[in-house]
Enzyme design. Structure first.
Site, mmCIF file in Angstrom:
data_model
loop_
_atom_site.group_PDB
_atom_site.id
_atom_site.type_symbol
_atom_site.label_atom_id
_atom_site.label_comp_id
_atom_site.label_asym_id
_atom_site.label_seq_id
_atom_site.Cartn_x
_atom_site.Cartn_y
_atom_site.Cartn_z
ATOM 1 C CE1 TYR A 59 -4.175 -1.746 5.333
ATOM 2 C CE2 TYR A 59 -3.375 0.385 4.558
ATOM 3 C CZ TYR A 59 -3.862 -0.893 4.288
ATOM 4 O OH TYR A 59 -4.016 -1.305 2.990
ATOM 5 C CB SER A 106 -0.853 -0.010 1.276
ATOM 6 O OG SER A 106 -1.489 1.250 1.466
HETATM 7 N N1 LIG Z 1 -8.820 -1.308 -1.493
HETATM 8 C C1 LIG Z 1 -7.778 -0.485 -1.571
HETATM 9 O O1 LIG Z 1 -7.903 0.664 -2.021
HETATM 10 C C2 LIG Z 1 -6.420 -0.945 -1.127
HETATM 11 C C3 LIG Z 1 -5.350 -0.034 -1.243
HETATM 12 C C4 LIG Z 1 -4.073 -0.442 -0.860
HETATM 13 C C5 LIG Z 1 -3.879 -1.731 -0.394
HETATM 14 N N2 LIG Z 1 -4.938 -2.588 -0.280
HETATM 15 C C6 LIG Z 1 -4.656 -3.938 0.212
HETATM 16 O O2 LIG Z 1 -5.248 -4.875 -0.674
HETATM 17 C C7 LIG Z 1 -5.594 -6.070 0.050
HETATM 18 C C8 LIG Z 1 -7.046 -6.400 -0.186
HETATM 19 O O3 LIG Z 1 -7.832 -5.297 0.263
HETATM 20 P P1 LIG Z 1 -9.378 -5.134 -0.111
HETATM 21 O O4 LIG Z 1 -9.579 -3.695 -0.370
HETATM 22 O O5 LIG Z 1 -9.787 -6.149 -1.086
HETATM 23 O O6 LIG Z 1 -10.001 -5.439 1.345
HETATM 24 P P2 LIG Z 1 -11.398 -6.052 1.789
HETATM 25 O O7 LIG Z 1 -12.421 -5.856 0.743
HETATM 26 O O8 LIG Z 1 -11.650 -5.482 3.141
HETATM 27 O O9 LIG Z 1 -11.062 -7.615 1.912
HETATM 28 C C9 LIG Z 1 -10.141 -8.049 2.865
HETATM 29 C C10 LIG Z 1 -10.057 -9.551 2.822
HETATM 30 O O10 LIG Z 1 -9.149 -9.967 3.852
HETATM 31 C C11 LIG Z 1 -9.811 -10.947 4.637
HETATM 32 N N3 LIG Z 1 -9.325 -11.020 6.008
HETATM 33 C C12 LIG Z 1 -9.164 -10.018 6.891
HETATM 34 N N4 LIG Z 1 -8.717 -10.501 8.063
HETATM 35 C C13 LIG Z 1 -8.599 -11.840 7.914
HETATM 36 C C14 LIG Z 1 -8.190 -12.887 8.754
HETATM 37 N N5 LIG Z 1 -7.815 -12.700 10.019
HETATM 38 N N6 LIG Z 1 -8.185 -14.152 8.251
HETATM 39 C C15 LIG Z 1 -8.564 -14.368 6.977
HETATM 40 N N7 LIG Z 1 -8.964 -13.413 6.128
HETATM 41 C C16 LIG Z 1 -8.985 -12.168 6.599
HETATM 42 C C17 LIG Z 1 -11.272 -10.557 4.576
HETATM 43 O O11 LIG Z 1 -12.069 -11.642 5.020
HETATM 44 P P3 LIG Z 1 -13.568 -11.412 5.613
HETATM 45 O O12 LIG Z 1 -14.472 -11.312 4.427
HETATM 46 O O13 LIG Z 1 -13.812 -12.607 6.448
HETATM 47 O O14 LIG Z 1 -13.527 -10.139 6.413
HETATM 48 C C18 LIG Z 1 -11.399 -10.227 3.096
HETATM 49 O O15 LIG Z 1 -11.484 -11.394 2.348
HETATM 50 C C19 LIG Z 1 -5.253 -5.782 1.498
HETATM 51 O O16 LIG Z 1 -3.966 -6.270 1.771
HETATM 52 C C20 LIG Z 1 -5.245 -4.259 1.560
HETATM 53 O O17 LIG Z 1 -4.465 -3.773 2.620
HETATM 54 C C21 LIG Z 1 -6.195 -2.219 -0.630
#
Ligand SMILES: NC(=O)c1ccc[n+]([C@@H]2O[C@H](COP(=O)([O-])OP(=O)(O)OC[C@H]3O[C@@H](n4cnc5c(N)ncnc54)[C@H](OP(=O)(O)O)[C@@H]3O)[C@@H](O)[C@H]2O)c1
Length: 266
Positions: A166, A153
């Site tokens: 974070y 990120s």
């Molecule tokens: N979206 C953005 O703009 C953005 C920007 C920079 C980086 N990122 C990174 O991209 C990645 C994906 O983000 P996203 O936006 O797709 O997030 P998201 O929609 O919140 O999805 C997060 C995923 O992680 C899972 N998770 C969280 N804690 C967990 C645990 N203890 N055990 C197993 N699974 C767990 C969630 O499962 P549940 O469904 O059970 O909660 C969900 O499947 C992350 O690493 C995030 O930091 C995202």
């Protein structure tokens, strides 16, 4: 990114689509039930990999399977912070590991968050990613190589108000990427940090609802679709990305976008 390394390896990148064949590879995507993780499961499967993903709920696995339709992928009910469940998950070897699962919270200034919530973020976003990496690495080294992608990120490199956990966790993950590259890069381990941009997922919905920093003010319409980082992640799994191993990459880099066949940013 090392632009010259990329051009050396892929000099005709403007003339053809990148090679996207992952046939014969087995991949694991953590947190693959929604958001960028689910899009990555789809992209890797469409590229020919046998894809496994984790979800911490049965409902999450079922929802992902519905969203995937006839695209095959195997869901595993695993909370990433459960060390025993994680060890069992790696009873089978994987060629590709995508450390994607993460949480954004606790969102709040340092005096307003609890140490317990802060520690849960680090356990989920950093320690669990370390554990998955450690479990995958042993197998990969024994088998002569493998690919690990740590979803990074911009927060790994720039603090944001209200995101101390974070930012610290993602900064630690970026250093883990470098440490793995230093220790195992010469044993066939290709590891990448990959910042996916600002993507339209539930995590961004949580961020918008918090209203605490400039990221929370971004209009939803300005966010990228999850399939863009997913396609770049699939490209990183191919030999075309070899020269970039060990680096922290950002989807906003024009060369990376072109190499992964993504549209240029406006
Ligand atoms: N979206 C953005 O703009 C953005 C920007 C920079 C980086 N990122 C990174 O991209 C990645 C994906 O983000 P996203 O936006 O797709 O997030 P998201 O929609 O919140 O999805 C997060 C995923 O992680 C899972 N998770 C969280 N804690 C967990 C645990 N203890 N055990 C197993 N699974 C767990 C969630 O499962 P549940 O469904 O059970 O909660 C969900 O499947 C992350 O690493 C995030 O930091 C995202």
């Amino acid at each position: 990114m090392d632009r010259h390394a990329l051009l050396r390896l892929n000099p005709t990148r403007h003339c053809r689509r990148p090679t996207m064949t992952l046939t014969g590879k087995t991949a694991l995507v953590t947190g693959g039930n929604r958001g960028i993780g689910l899009a990555t499961v789809r992209a890797l499967a469409l590229a020919g990999a046998a894809v496994h993903f984790t979800s911490r709920s049965a409902a999450g696995i079922a929802a992902a399977q519905r969203a995937l339709g006839d695209i095959p992928a195997t869901g595993h009910l695993v909370n990433m912070t459960d060390r025993l469940a994680m060890t069992t998950l790696f009873d089978q070897p994987f060629d590709i590991l995508v450390n994607n699962a993460a949480i954004i919270g606790p969102i709040g200034r340092i005096l307003d968050v609890s140490v317990e919530d802060w520690a849960l973020n680090i356990d989920t976003n950093l320690t669990a990613a370390f554990h998955a990496t450690q479990l995958a690495l042993g197998q990969m080294v024994a088998r002569g190589g493998g690919t690990i992608i740590n979803i990074s990120s911009g927060a790994a490199h720039r603090p944001q108000e209200g995101w101390s956990a974070y930012c610290a966790g993602k900064a630690g993950l970026a250093m883990l990427t470098r440490a793995v590259h230093m220790e195992y890069g010469d044993q066939g381990i290709r590891i990448f940090g990959f910042a996916p941009g600002v993507v339209d997922t539930d995590m961004q919905g949580t961020i918008r609802a918090s209203g605490i920093n400039p990221v929370s003010q971004l209009p939803r319409e300005s966010l990228a679709p999850a399939d863009h980082p997913a396609r770049a992640i699939a490209w990183l799994c191919t030999p075309a990305a070899d020269a970039l191993a060990g680096q922290e990459l950002d989807i906003r880099a024009p060369d990376l976008r072109a190499a992964a066949d993504l549209p240029p940013l406006a």
